[in-house]
Design an enzyme around this catalytic site. Structure first.
Site, PDB file in Angstrom:
ATOM      1  CB  CYS A   1      -0.915  -0.011   1.231  1.00 14.10           C
ATOM      2  SG  CYS A   1      -1.931   1.475   1.391  1.00 14.10           S
TER       3      CYS A   1
ATOM      4  CB  CYS B   1      -0.401   2.269   5.765  1.00 15.28           C
ATOM      5  SG  CYS B   1      -1.135   0.707   5.201  1.00 15.28           S
TER       6      CYS B   1
ATOM      7  CB  CYS C   1      -5.066  -0.636   2.449  1.00 19.50           C
ATOM      8  SG  CYS C   1      -3.787  -0.992   3.682  1.00 19.50           S
TER       9      CYS C   1
ATOM     10  CB  CYS D   1      -4.284   3.033   5.762  1.00 17.52           C
ATOM     11  SG  CYS D   1      -4.123   2.823   3.971  1.00 17.52           S
TER      12      CYS D   1
ATOM     13  CB  CYS E   1      -8.967  -4.740 -11.641  1.00 18.77           C
ATOM     14  SG  CYS E   1      -8.526  -3.689 -13.016  1.00 18.77           S
TER      15      CYS E   1
END
Length: 180
Positions: free
Chosen positions: A96, A99, A144, A147, A167
């Protein structure tokens, strides 16, 4: 200047065209906010999710590039074929951009031909999903787990063994190559 019916009609048409081209995002955001506010007010509606990493809007803006902020925090979408991660074929981990949580292994990445990095499975406990009803479609949004940053969508047209296609927006992720 004389106000005629033709003048008023052409002004209304121009206003509608500008709204359709430039205002669709604002309209979609307002509708989504209204829907989430309405659903939160209903008895028995699920409580808003909380995440381990929470920052203020100003902190997110300072941490992310404008493109990352648009995707991760405003659920935007990058243009297809615009991310270098679409052509990333080395062994490693996609994390991510908000984070740094590890999200996907390069072992599950495949070329979907869509123009966005695609994976057939996330790492364990890396992502969460929500229903996305924007633009008159029913899709499953992926975020995510740590976060809450928007990553993309998951579809059921992927390869075996899962049959899923995660995707993802490349701008929402970073890549860390495996150590040699």
């Amino acid at each position: 200047m004389r106000m005629t019916r033709r003048f008023l009609l052409s002004g209304g048409t121009l206003t509608a065209a500008v709204a359709a081209v430039g205002g669709w995002r604002l309209l979609a955001d307002n509708l989504a906010n209204a829907a989430s506010t309405a659903s939160a007010a209903k008895p028995g509606a699920p409580a808003p999710q909380t995440f381990a990493v929470t920052l203020t809007d100003a902190q997110w803006r300072a941490r992310l590039t404008p493109a990352q902020y648009d995707v991760l925090r405003r659920e935007g979408t990058e243009r297809p074929y615009s991310s270098p991660l679409n052509n990333e074929h080395r062994k490693g981990v996609f994390a991510c951009a908000g984070c740094a949580l590890d999200l996907f292994s390069s072992n599950t990445k495949f070329d979907s031909g869509t123009g966005w990095p695609s994976f057939w499975a996330p790492l364990a406990d890396a992502v969460g999903t929500t229903s996305d009803r924007t633009f008159g479609m029913l899709r499953t949004a992926v975020h995510c787990h740590r976060c809450g940053g928007h990553l993309g969508h998951v579809f059921d047209d992927g390869p075996k063994p899962t049959g899923l296609r995660y995707c993802m927006n490349g701008v929402a992720m970073t890549f860390r190559p495996a150590s040699a």
